[in-house]
Design a protein around this motif. Sequence first.
Motif, PDB file in Angstrom:
ATOM      1  N   ALA A  15      15.615  -4.254  60.956  1.00 45.57           N
ATOM      2  CA  ALA A  15      16.932  -4.890  60.933  1.00 45.57           C
ATOM      3  C   ALA A  15      17.407  -4.934  59.487  1.00 45.57           C
ATOM      4  O   ALA A  15      16.609  -5.159  58.568  1.00 45.57           O
ATOM      5  CB  ALA A  15      16.855  -6.289  61.515  1.00 45.57           C
ATOM      6  N   VAL A  16      18.712  -4.720  59.286  1.00 45.80           N
ATOM      7  CA  VAL A  16      19.272  -4.657  57.929  1.00 45.80           C
ATOM      8  C   VAL A  16      20.665  -5.276  57.904  1.00 45.80           C
ATOM      9  O   VAL A  16      21.398  -5.238  58.905  1.00 45.80           O
ATOM     10  CB  VAL A  16      19.362  -3.193  57.432  1.00 45.80           C
ATOM     11  CG1 VAL A  16      17.983  -2.580  57.266  1.00 45.80           C
ATOM     12  CG2 VAL A  16      20.217  -2.342  58.377  1.00 45.80           C
ATOM     13  N   PRO A  17      21.070  -5.838  56.755  1.00 41.55           N
ATOM     14  CA  PRO A  17      22.419  -6.393  56.645  1.00 41.55           C
ATOM     15  C   PRO A  17      23.513  -5.324  56.616  1.00 41.55           C
ATOM     16  O   PRO A  17      24.537  -5.462  57.282  1.00 41.55           O
ATOM     17  CB  PRO A  17      22.379  -7.176  55.324  1.00 41.55           C
ATOM     18  CG  PRO A  17      20.932  -7.424  55.063  1.00 41.55           C
ATOM     19  CD  PRO A  17      20.216  -6.225  55.619  1.00 41.55           C
ATOM     20  N   GLU A  22      22.893   2.043  56.180  1.00 35.09           N
ATOM     21  CA  GLU A  22      21.538   2.444  56.565  1.00 35.09           C
ATOM     22  C   GLU A  22      21.564   3.551  57.621  1.00 35.09           C
ATOM     23  O   GLU A  22      20.843   4.543  57.530  1.00 35.09           O
ATOM     24  CB  GLU A  22      20.773   1.230  57.093  1.00 35.09           C
ATOM     25  CG  GLU A  22      19.287   1.462  57.266  1.00 35.09           C
ATOM     26  CD  GLU A  22      18.493   1.231  55.995  1.00 35.09           C
ATOM     27  OE1 GLU A  22      17.282   0.961  56.092  1.00 35.09           O
ATOM     28  OE2 GLU A  22      19.076   1.339  54.888  1.00 35.09           O
ATOM     29  N   LEU A  23      22.402   3.368  58.610  1.00 30.30           N
ATOM     30  CA  LEU A  23      22.502   4.355  59.685  1.00 30.30           C
ATOM     31  C   LEU A  23      22.996   5.697  59.154  1.00 30.30           C
ATOM     32  O   LEU A  23      22.469   6.755  59.528  1.00 30.30           O
ATOM     33  CB  LEU A  23      23.430   3.836  60.779  1.00 30.30           C
ATOM     34  CG  LEU A  23      23.680   4.764  61.960  1.00 30.30           C
ATOM     35  CD1 LEU A  23      22.375   5.150  62.642  1.00 30.30           C
ATOM     36  CD2 LEU A  23      24.645   4.105  62.955  1.00 30.30           C
ATOM     37  N   ALA A  36      21.510   7.253  70.192  1.00 28.32           N
ATOM     38  CA  ALA A  36      22.263   6.189  70.859  1.00 28.32           C
ATOM     39  C   ALA A  36      22.690   5.186  69.809  1.00 28.32           C
ATOM     40  O   ALA A  36      21.999   4.973  68.820  1.00 28.32           O
ATOM     41  CB  ALA A  36      21.424   5.505  71.938  1.00 28.32           C
ATOM     42  N   ASP A  37      23.845   4.558  70.032  1.00 23.50           N
ATOM     43  CA  ASP A  37      24.390   3.586  69.082  1.00 23.50           C
ATOM     44  C   ASP A  37      25.289   2.645  69.870  1.00 23.50           C
ATOM     45  O   ASP A  37      26.303   3.064  70.417  1.00 23.50           O
ATOM     46  CB  ASP A  37      25.172   4.307  67.984  1.00 23.50           C
ATOM     47  CG  ASP A  37      25.733   3.365  66.942  1.00 23.50           C
ATOM     48  OD1 ASP A  37      25.381   2.170  66.962  1.00 23.50           O
ATOM     49  OD2 ASP A  37      26.532   3.829  66.101  1.00 23.50           O
ATOM     50  N   ASP A  38      24.903   1.382  69.955  1.00 23.59           N
ATOM     51  CA  ASP A  38      25.670   0.451  70.766  1.00 23.59           C
ATOM     52  C   ASP A  38      25.591  -0.953  70.186  1.00 23.59           C
ATOM     53  O   ASP A  38      24.502  -1.517  70.050  1.00 23.59           O
ATOM     54  CB  ASP A  38      25.141   0.442  72.214  1.00 23.59           C
ATOM     55  CG  ASP A  38      25.916  -0.505  73.115  1.00 23.59           C
ATOM     56  OD1 ASP A  38      27.146  -0.592  72.954  1.00 23.59           O
ATOM     57  OD2 ASP A  38      25.279  -1.155  73.952  1.00 23.59           O
ATOM     58  N   SER A  39      26.729  -1.510  69.800  1.00 23.24           N
ATOM     59  CA  SER A  39      26.842  -2.907  69.375  1.00 23.24           C
ATOM     60  C   SER A  39      25.848  -3.270  68.281  1.00 23.24           C
ATOM     61  O   SER A  39      25.118  -4.261  68.378  1.00 23.24           O
ATOM     62  CB  SER A  39      26.659  -3.842  70.580  1.00 23.24           C
ATOM     63  OG  SER A  39      27.610  -3.568  71.575  1.00 23.24           O
ATOM     64  N   GLY A  40      25.803  -2.465  67.244  1.00 22.92           N
ATOM     65  CA  GLY A  40      24.967  -2.792  66.099  1.00 22.92           C
ATOM     66  C   GLY A  40      23.504  -2.452  66.259  1.00 22.92           C
ATOM     67  O   GLY A  40      22.669  -2.957  65.499  1.00 22.92           O
ATOM     68  N   ILE A  41      23.154  -1.596  67.196  1.00 19.45           N
ATOM     69  CA  ILE A  41      21.787  -1.105  67.350  1.00 19.45           C
ATOM     70  C   ILE A  41      21.843   0.407  67.501  1.00 19.45           C
ATOM     71  O   ILE A  41      22.568   0.918  68.357  1.00 19.45           O
ATOM     72  CB  ILE A  41      21.083  -1.723  68.575  1.00 19.45           C
ATOM     73  CG1 ILE A  41      20.966  -3.241  68.413  1.00 19.45           C
ATOM     74  CG2 ILE A  41      19.689  -1.117  68.748  1.00 19.45           C
ATOM     75  CD1 ILE A  41      20.302  -3.922  69.593  1.00 19.45           C
ATOM     76  N   ARG A  56      14.409   2.518  65.014  1.00 17.77           N
ATOM     77  CA  ARG A  56      15.565   1.791  65.528  1.00 17.77           C
ATOM     78  C   ARG A  56      16.107   0.924  64.403  1.00 17.77           C
ATOM     79  O   ARG A  56      15.350   0.249  63.711  1.00 17.77           O
ATOM     80  CB  ARG A  56      15.185   0.894  66.705  1.00 17.77           C
ATOM     81  CG  ARG A  56      16.396   0.319  67.448  1.00 17.77           C
ATOM     82  CD  ARG A  56      16.007  -0.793  68.404  1.00 17.77           C
ATOM     83  NE  ARG A  56      15.722  -2.039  67.670  1.00 17.77           N
ATOM     84  CZ  ARG A  56      15.392  -3.187  68.263  1.00 17.77           C
ATOM     85  NH1 ARG A  56      15.251  -3.246  69.568  1.00 17.77           N
ATOM     86  NH2 ARG A  56      15.154  -4.268  67.522  1.00 17.77           N
ATOM     87  N   VAL A  57      17.430   0.964  64.213  1.00 19.26           N
ATOM     88  CA  VAL A  57      18.083   0.170  63.181  1.00 19.26           C
ATOM     89  C   VAL A  57      18.998  -0.838  63.861  1.00 19.26           C
ATOM     90  O   VAL A  57      19.804  -0.479  64.731  1.00 19.26           O
ATOM     91  CB  VAL A  57      18.896   1.058  62.218  1.00 19.26           C
ATOM     92  CG1 VAL A  57      19.591   0.202  61.166  1.00 19.26           C
ATOM     93  CG2 VAL A  57      18.007   2.102  61.553  1.00 19.26           C
ATOM     94  N   ARG A  58      18.875  -2.094  63.466  1.00 16.37           N
ATOM     95  CA  ARG A  58      19.680  -3.172  64.053  1.00 16.37           C
ATOM     96  C   ARG A  58      20.420  -3.920  62.952  1.00 16.37           C
ATOM     97  O   ARG A  58      19.861  -4.171  61.877  1.00 16.37           O
ATOM     98  CB  ARG A  58      18.791  -4.139  64.831  1.00 16.37           C
ATOM     99  CG  ARG A  58      19.531  -5.308  65.481  1.00 16.37           C
ATOM    100  CD  ARG A  58      18.591  -6.157  66.317  1.00 16.37           C
ATOM    101  NE  ARG A  58      17.578  -6.813  65.487  1.00 16.37           N
ATOM    102  CZ  ARG A  58      17.745  -7.989  64.868  1.00 16.37           C
ATOM    103  NH1 ARG A  58      18.907  -8.619  64.953  1.00 16.37           N
ATOM    104  NH2 ARG A  58      16.763  -8.520  64.154  1.00 16.37           N
ATOM    105  N   LYS A  59      21.664  -4.288  63.201  1.00 19.08           N
ATOM    106  CA  LYS A  59      22.455  -5.065  62.244  1.00 19.08           C
ATOM    107  C   LYS A  59      22.026  -6.525  62.306  1.00 19.08           C
ATOM    108  O   LYS A  59      21.937  -7.113  63.388  1.00 19.08           O
ATOM    109  CB  LYS A  59      23.944  -4.945  62.551  1.00 19.08           C
ATOM    110  CG  LYS A  59      24.840  -5.671  61.554  1.00 19.08           C
ATOM    111  CD  LYS A  59      26.300  -5.433  61.856  1.00 19.08           C
ATOM    112  CE  LYS A  59      27.198  -6.194  60.883  1.00 19.08           C
ATOM    113  NZ  LYS A  59      26.982  -5.812  59.479  1.00 19.08           N
ATOM    114  N   ALA A  60      21.735  -7.114  61.139  1.00 21.64           N
ATOM    115  CA  ALA A  60      21.301  -8.509  61.079  1.00 21.64           C
ATOM    116  C   ALA A  60      21.681  -9.091  59.718  1.00 21.64           C
ATOM    117  O   ALA A  60      21.972  -8.354  58.769  1.00 21.64           O
ATOM    118  CB  ALA A  60      19.791  -8.615  61.287  1.00 21.64           C
TER     119      ALA A  60
END
Length: 314
Positions: A15-17, A22-23, A36-41, A56-60
């Motif tokens: 997870a990254v700010p 990053e993506l 795949a890319d959906d709602s910040g993941i 996997r990269v997640r917005k946090a």
Amino acid sequence: MTDRLLTHLRHVDIAVPDYDKELDFYSSAWGLAKVADDSGIAFLAAEGSPEQYIVRVRKAEEKRLDLVAFGAATTVDVDKQAEQLLADGVKLITQPGRMDTPGGGYGFRFFDIDGRTVEVSADVSPRKHRRVEERESIPVRLSHVVLNSPNLDITRDWYARHLGFRLSDTIQHPKIGNAMHFMRINSQHHSIGLAQCPHMSVHHMSFEMRGIDEYMRGTGRVRKDGRAKHLWGPGRHVAGDNTFSYFLDPQGNMIEYTTELEQLDEDTWHPHIYDPSKENVADQWGTANNPKEEDTGDHAFNDPDRSAFVAPPV
């Protein structure tokens, strides 16, 4: 030690700010494919790997390690692994069941002794992949991940006892003692490394290239791109006998291009202890820049993962 039920490393989830930056880096400069890319993941695959995704990269709001995922051969093995963990008092986050991540599958999640989330799964649909061609400088697959731990030897013993990992080699510094353990779940020298650190965090993620030429081309390409700070390499380690080029991704996670990680004869292998203060142990070729000059060690500590808790030493 438990029977070995895990087969390989599947993916590492972070997870990254600054999610967009990053993506964009991983899906362009680093050479992964966004599947795949959906709602910040976002789910990122390696073109040469049958795994649905390897990162996997997640917005946090805060940078953290979300989980590390391993594969098992069958759903029966997944259930058996869960039963063994429960019998040993390990806390499960989810019970074994069907998963809704890309490729589906059957799996469960639990906390390791340092408070990381770990996933075990089987029956995941393979991704349509392809052969990475000669001179094509993109990752073939996820090679390994190294995890920082404040209780290095305890964590090593936990992974051996509960998940069937075996010790391949140890880095032992004359001033600080054990600094890193390399642990395997198959004939590959290590799928995880464990590094001594004041806090829990990711040390680095490593990506396998097709060969030496592709590894060197990839190193040069990422250096020229400039979005990832070049830290150390190209060079070749003694432990694992693999090549290395280390960078910092845009969010400060250390990442590595590698190739030719050692394949062991597990019936005859005996762990070595290596002293990194001796010449050519960290870099047997002697080609890499001095890591002390680049503060590689400080970057390897990474930011503390504040989401982790310390689990009871079972």
